[in-house]
Design a protein around this motif. Structure first.
Motif, short mmCIF file in Angstrom:
data_model
loop_
_atom_site.label_atom_id
_atom_site.label_comp_id
_atom_site.label_asym_id
_atom_site.label_seq_id
_atom_site.Cartn_x
_atom_site.Cartn_y
_atom_site.Cartn_z
N ILE A 107 8.17 3.21 28.52
CA ILE A 107 8.85 4.85 28.29
C ILE A 107 10.10 4.55 27.47
CG2 ILE A 107 9.87 6.64 29.55
CD1 ILE A 107 8.02 6.46 31.74
N LYS A 108 10.32 5.39 26.56
CA LYS A 108 11.72 5.07 25.83
C LYS A 108 12.63 6.08 26.14
CE LYS A 108 13.33 4.47 21.31
NZ LYS A 108 13.35 3.38 20.37
N PHE A 109 13.84 5.86 26.54
CA PHE A 109 14.97 6.50 26.42
C PHE A 109 15.70 6.51 25.68
CE2 PHE A 109 13.26 5.72 30.88
CZ PHE A 109 12.98 7.17 31.16
N LEU A 110 16.13 7.51 24.77
CA LEU A 110 17.05 7.34 23.65
C LEU A 110 18.16 7.36 24.20
CD1 LEU A 110 16.55 7.02 20.83
CD2 LEU A 110 16.97 9.43 20.47
N ASN A 111 18.59 8.29 25.18
CA ASN A 111 19.93 8.11 25.77
C ASN A 111 19.63 7.88 27.18
OD1 ASN A 111 21.56 9.31 23.70
ND2 ASN A 111 20.44 11.20 24.09
N PRO A 112 20.20 7.06 28.11
CA PRO A 112 19.85 6.82 29.25
C PRO A 112 19.94 7.78 30.33
CG PRO A 112 21.83 5.29 28.61
CD PRO A 112 21.18 5.97 27.49
N LEU A 113 19.42 8.02 31.31
CA LEU A 113 19.27 9.11 32.31
C LEU A 113 20.73 9.20 32.76
CD1 LEU A 113 15.88 9.48 33.70
CD2 LEU A 113 16.88 10.70 32.05
N SER A 114 21.05 10.38 33.40
CA SER A 114 22.36 10.33 33.93
C SER A 114 22.37 9.68 35.34
CB SER A 114 22.82 11.73 33.85
OG SER A 114 23.94 11.63 34.68
#
Lengths: 499, 646
Positions: B509-516
């Motif tokens: 799974i790719k997160f461009l911006n890490p989850l808060s």
């Protein structure tokens, strides 16, 4: 020169027909013997063609097994040869014909000998079409095929057989006359009708458009493309089952083959120019005939209309001039050859038993004919291009090729896939599912051994090539890519010369 | 091991499908259940291996299509994402196989049924283990096909046949979008293999394409379209079809015509989640498309809300649960839409357990009531079928998100992350999520109270005859119940852990911006559980104590009630704008164009014309010598004149 294997393939069925000519069909045993002779000949031909496929070297783009004999001095030579594209059609022809002969038991009630002779001669002519490397020879085989088919519909057909036979004959002849004129023009301007030489020399771009149209008029009728498709439903409805099978499985493919070999190969300029026309007509064929198929009440007519839609995909794919599109078209033709043959046979099975082709006669067949229902389901799924069947490979590659050329065209064509699923599944539901209401159906018998054999023969490659299309794709890859290369090369060279 | 895992269900399907007649019903049931259970066991092993060792693998079985630059293989891709799906699919499938032995015991076509179930399992496995879009599409269509077979399993029922076709066709509409998406991917990337495509995505972020002409880009309706947006939207159309999102949802409630185990397996736990899986699998593409993510969020929350409103008023026990599934899938989508793909997967995972439990439980109820599905004809039987009742209650609690059951962790996480996303759609989605959670609770308790409590309303079966299902049906229910209680708390850290250091999902799974990492305001966290708990007494009061209020509400909101009970009139709308016109146009093309125009002026017209001419020409051949002599004279003089004039 080695053994003339192609000529033997072409001649063998006719020799068989010659033998049958002297046979006597007064008794049942005689009739059986006649059938076995025909079967033997066609099976032999099938094995020869498989051997040919085995010998065929698919890494070379030149024509192979070429034979050339002088015929009319300085004018026409008898020249045959095959490349990766034609070998598949030859094998398809020799594969379908014996199956047709097995199926005559139930559908042909009189003049069996004559019928078999017609079929055998037709086979010779059809193989000839796919092998010929000379325009005149091609024309002879192409048009010659009309005659046996005309007789098959006219003699062994249904109630309106004469009308249908004439409609079929006149329609196709009309287109072909123009092709003949075009061939004469080519001879006069280029000095030869040898296809290989013509490929090298090329044809003057200024003439191409008219010549292309002349060839197109013949192929468009045979394909058939909208709006010259109306002979097909009539011909299918009236033709006896084996006739329908050959018509759908092989005769229609001659036009697709013609587009590949001649329109694209000889007239790249005109092909480029007329591509929008082909796209337009193909899209109409796909959408229009699918909608018409949806409303048919006669099963055979429904499948005939669906053939028009499927051939619409084929013409679309050919003129994308992309590797995927062209390969998809060829696979689609092979696949349609198998699937439509099977569907017509399946309708024939019901017709032989109940003597009705109307959808409303049936319903609830699954409880009395389980084997039939399974096979009909399989071919229904193949017809709607479900993954795992050969139909999927063809349709998907065609659309993929088309998409690279034009988003819009591919999108509209994809809508046809939805419609295709609608009419086929609806047909299946009305015929096979539901409650058994018609009492006549209670005593209907399931598929007998020979029917089961024929249909299994068609089912196996349909599934096999769905999961593993490599044998087909490998055979055509080099020929297709060289065809595209030649097309683009001619386009630039001739473009520079004339411009 | 992976190959065995994949092909065992297929072998089972072939044995049971083709040889079921010879080996008998019982052997077919045992073989299919055993083989699929083995698969389940293997996938649990695999899952464990992935968790502890970070095991990944990509096995190529054979090449499939090689055409020009298009090269596609049959393959098995094992990574964290697919291993989770493998577990869900095989475990639920194994339980459903076992349950079916009991549920279908009186059906004459048991081997066929078991074969379809196993075949479905195989198709689903090829879908999740694909390493390219084409194999994914293969599995995608094949699960659709199995669903078609299973919905129409009782082929004598006309409604079942209609539902089967509807399911197939609506899915085809979705697949149409999906296929175009694949074409576009191939067009832009020159390949359809995940890894190669995902690698190239960043290069093409700003590439624009136009819709009518392939190149160069020109503005479409004023603005050029970003190619990545376009790919994502097309893929999402496919996902909407399979996962029954609003506009393409109409097939799912009708699909309940199939046998109940089918509903549990296909239309709750596995196939319908394929759309969510697709979006999560394509996270490396979706992450680059703000537009597509917003669309996913909006569609997801609309579906969640819409389906919940319909579920409020339905009376068929299975349809209520079906709409509930629709609604929960909406949750998963808006979780993915706000970029919390892992949370979407977590909800998918927990949902599989409690929704399968609810379906199989309702199957037990239907079984007990002898195929009655209307909840108005049930009631008051909780003492008669206490185990089913207890397990249905647990399932309901888990679904509604009652604290510390599995649904609580996943659903609340979705709402939290939606809120934390911070943009307008995210916050809106959070509020819609909270409200929908309340509605979910109401309709779920309505179902429980009407089915098990109140008065006994069935006139056809005597209450004394109502009995518990056999043990073979109870066993899967028990396992699912355990799952519904514990999978949430057990797997919470693994799936949606906030802490860094260990990331279970790795690169799948790719997160461009890490989850808060933040925590949302307290009221967002506690409001859902409070509403959920409050809804129990509310529904108790509404549906058991004081039924007049319900009537009163219905009467004062006649419009809304009609809207909900008629499922927002989607079926009627589609019938009017698609089905009927298609038939009319078809008839028009056939009768008016083909027959009346082309044939009339084409071949038949020409024949008529020729006939007409030959009739005219015939008149010349009159047979009278003086006619011929006259014509000769005319011709003769014409030639003479011509010669003289020259």
């Amino acid at each position: 020169m080695d053994f003339p294997i192609l000529s033997s393939l072409i001649l063998l069925p006719s020799v068989g027909a010659l033998f049958l000519l002297f046979a006597n069909e007064s008794t049942t045993t005689n009739r059986q013997t006649i059938k076995y002779v025909a079967l033997f000949v066609t099976f032999l031909n099938f094995f020869i063609s498989i051997y040919l496929w085995y010998l065929f070297d698919n890494s070379i783009f030149d024509f192979q097994f070429v034979e050339e004999k002088m015929w009319l001095k300085g004018f026409v030579n008898y020249k045959v040869g095959i490349d990766g594209i034609s070998i598949l059609f030859v094998v398809l022809t020799t594969f379908i014909t014996p199956l047709c002969i097995i199926s005559v038991n139930n559908s042909i009630k009189y003049r069996l000998k004559d019928f078999l002779i017609a079929i055998l001669i037709l086979e010779s002519l059809m193989i000839g079409v796919f092998c010929s490397l000379d325009l005149v020879i091609f024309y002879l085989f192409f048009e010659g095929g009309l005659i046996p088919m005309f007789l098959i519909i006219g003699i062994w057909g249904g109630d309106k057989r004469v009308y249908s036979a004439f409609k079929f004959f006149l329609y196709t002849l009309l287109g072909s006359v123009l092709m003949l004129i075009a061939i004469i023009v080519i001879y006069i301007t280029s000095g030869t009708t040898d296809i290989v030489k013509l490929y090298e020399v090329g044809i003057d771009p200024n003439f191409q458009n008219l010549l292309w149209l002349a060839f197109f008029s013949s192929f468009a009728v045979k394909t058939p493309m909208w709006p010259v498709h109306t002979w097909l439903p009539d011909a299918h409805v009236e033709a006896p089952t084996p006739g329908s099978v050959i018509l759908a499985a092989i005769l229609l493919k001659m036009a697709g083959y013609g587009f590949l070999r001649f329109s694209i190969g000889l007239f790249p300029f005109a092909s480029e120019f007329f591509t929008p026309l082909i796209y337009f007509l193909s899209l109409i064929a796909i959408i229009y005939t699918s909608l018409v198929a949806l409303m048919q009440e006669d099963m055979k007519k429904l499948i005939a209309y669906s053939s028009v839609a499927h051939m619409g995909f084929v013409t679309l794919g050919i003129f994308t001039l992309k590797q995927q599109g062209l390969e998809g078209s060829i696979i689609q033709m092979i696949s349609h050859g198998l699937v439509s043959a099977a569907l017509f046979l399946l309708v024939g099975v019901l017709y032989d038993r109940i003597h009705s082709r109307l959808i409303k006669t049936y319903g609830g067949l699954v409880s009395v004919m389980p084997k039939y229902s399974i096979l009909l389901m399989l071919f229904t799924l193949a017809a709607i291009g479900l993954p795992g069947t050969s139909g999927f490979i063809g349709e998907f590659l065609i659309l993929m090729g088309a998409f690279q050329d034009s988003f819009l065209v591919a999108t509209i064509a994809s809508l046809g896939v939805i419609l295709g699923a609608s009419y086929m599944l609806w047909l299946y539901r009305r015929v096979v599912f539901g409650k058994l209401i018609n009492n006549e159906l209670l005593k209907i018998t399931d598929l007998n051994k020979s029917e089961l054999f024929i249909l299994s023969c068609l089912a196996l490659p349909t599934i096999f090539f769905g999961f593993y299309p490599e044998p087909l794709l490998n055979t055509i890859a080099v020929s297709v890519s060289s065809l595209i290369e030649m097309y683009n090369y001619n386009l630039t060279i001739l473009g520079n010369n004339s411009g | 091991m992976e190959i065995l895992l994949l092909f065992l269900p297929l072998i089972a399907a072939i044995i049971s499908g083709f040889f079921g007649k010879y080996i008998g019903d019982r052997s077919s049931e045992i073989i299919t259940s055993l083989f699929v259970s083995t698969s389940a066991f293997l996938s649990l092993l695999l899952f464990y291996n992935v968790i502890t060792n970070g095991y990944e693998n990509n096995i190529v079985i054979a090449s499939w299509i090689n055409s020009g630059t298009l090269n596609v293989n049959w393959s098995i891709k094992i990574d964290p994402l697919s291993s989770v799906m493998l577990v869900v699919v095989t475990v639920i499938s194994a339980l459903v196989h076992i349950y079916s032995i009991g549920y279908m015991s009186e059906d004459p076509h048991k081997p066929r049924f078991m074969a379809y179930l196993s075949l479905f399992t195989f198709s689903m496995l090829t879908l999740v283990s694909a390493d390219n879009f084409l194999q994914l599409f293969f599995g995608w269509e094949c699960v659709g096909l199995c669903s078609y077979f299973l919905i129409g399993f009782w082929f004598k029922k006309d409604t079942a046949n209609a539902a089967a076709i509807k399911a197939f066709l609506v899915n085809r509409v979705g697949d149409f979008g999906f296929a175009l998406g694949i074409f576009l991917i191939f067009y832009l990337f020159g390949t359809v293999n995940y890894d190669e495509v995902f690698l190239k995505v960043p290069e093409l972020v700003n590439k624009e394409i136009s819709l009518l002409n392939n190149s160069p880009p020109f503005p479409f309706l004023g603005t050029a379209v970003k190619s990545i947006d376009f790919i994502c939207l097309l893929l999402f159309v496919g996902a909407m079809g399979k996962s029954a999102q609003i506009f393409l949802h109409t097939w799912l409630p009708d699909a309940m015509e199939g046998p109940t185990p089918v509903s549990a397996l296909i239309h709750a736990a596995t196939m319908v989640t394929a759309g969510v899986f697709l979006v999560v699998r394509c996270s490396p593409i979706f992450e680059y498309s703000v537009l597509a993510l917003n669309v996913v969020t909006i569609i997801g929350m609309s579906t969640a809300l819409f389906a919940a409103t319909v579920a409020l008023v339905q009376t068929d026990i299975k349809k209520i649960i079906a709409y509930s599934t629709c609604s929960q899938l909406g949750y998963m989508f808006f979780a993915a839409g706000v970029g919390a793909y892992n949370v979407a997967m977590f909800h998918l995972f927990t949902h599989a357990f409690f929704k399968a439990l609810l379906f199989l439980g309702s199957g037990s109820v239907i079984h007990a009531f002898n195929n009655e599905q209307n909840i108005n004809k049930m009631g008051s039987v909780w003492k008669k079928i206490p185990y089913t009742w207890a397990m249905m209650i647990i399932g309901t609690l888990a679904l509604t998100g009652f604290p510390f059951l599995s649904g609580f962790y996943s659903k609340d996480a979705i709402i939290e992350f939606a809120y934390l996303k911070g943009n307008t759609t995210g916050i809106l989605a959070a509020y819609v999520g909270i409200f929908t959670a309340f509605l979910t609770s109401i309709y779920s308790w309505r179902l429980i109270f009407k089915t098990f409590h109140g008065q006994y309303n069935n006139e056809e079966i005597k209450k004394e005859k109502i009995h518990e299902s056999p043990i073979i049906m109870m066993l899967p229910l028990i396992i699912l119940t355990i799952g519904s209680i514990f999978v949430g708390i057990l797997f919470k850290d693994l799936f949606i852990s906030h802490s860094d250091g260990y990331n279970f999902w790795n690169n799948s799974i790719k997160f461009l911006n890490p989850l808060s990492d933040d925590h949302p305001p307290l009221f967002i966290i506690i409001i859902t559980p409070i509403l959920v708990i409050l809804s129990i007494p509310i529904s108790y009061y509404l549906f058991l104590k004081n039924k007049k209020i319900v009537t009163l509400i219905i009467n004062s909101n006649q419009f809304l009630y009609n809207l909900f009970i008629n499922k927002w009139y989607f079926d009627e709308l589609y019938e009017t704008i698609f089905v009927k016109p298609a038939k009319k146009i078809g008839l028009f093309f056939w009768k008016s164009v083909d027959v009346q125009t082309i044939d009339r002026f084409g071949p038949d017209g020409i024949t008529e014309l020729v006939k007409l001419f030959s009739l005219k020409a015939k008149k010349f051949q009159s047979g009278h010598i003086y006619h011929y002599a006259f014509i000769m004279l005319l011709g003769f003089s014409a030639i003479l004149t011509f010669l003289i004039l020259n």
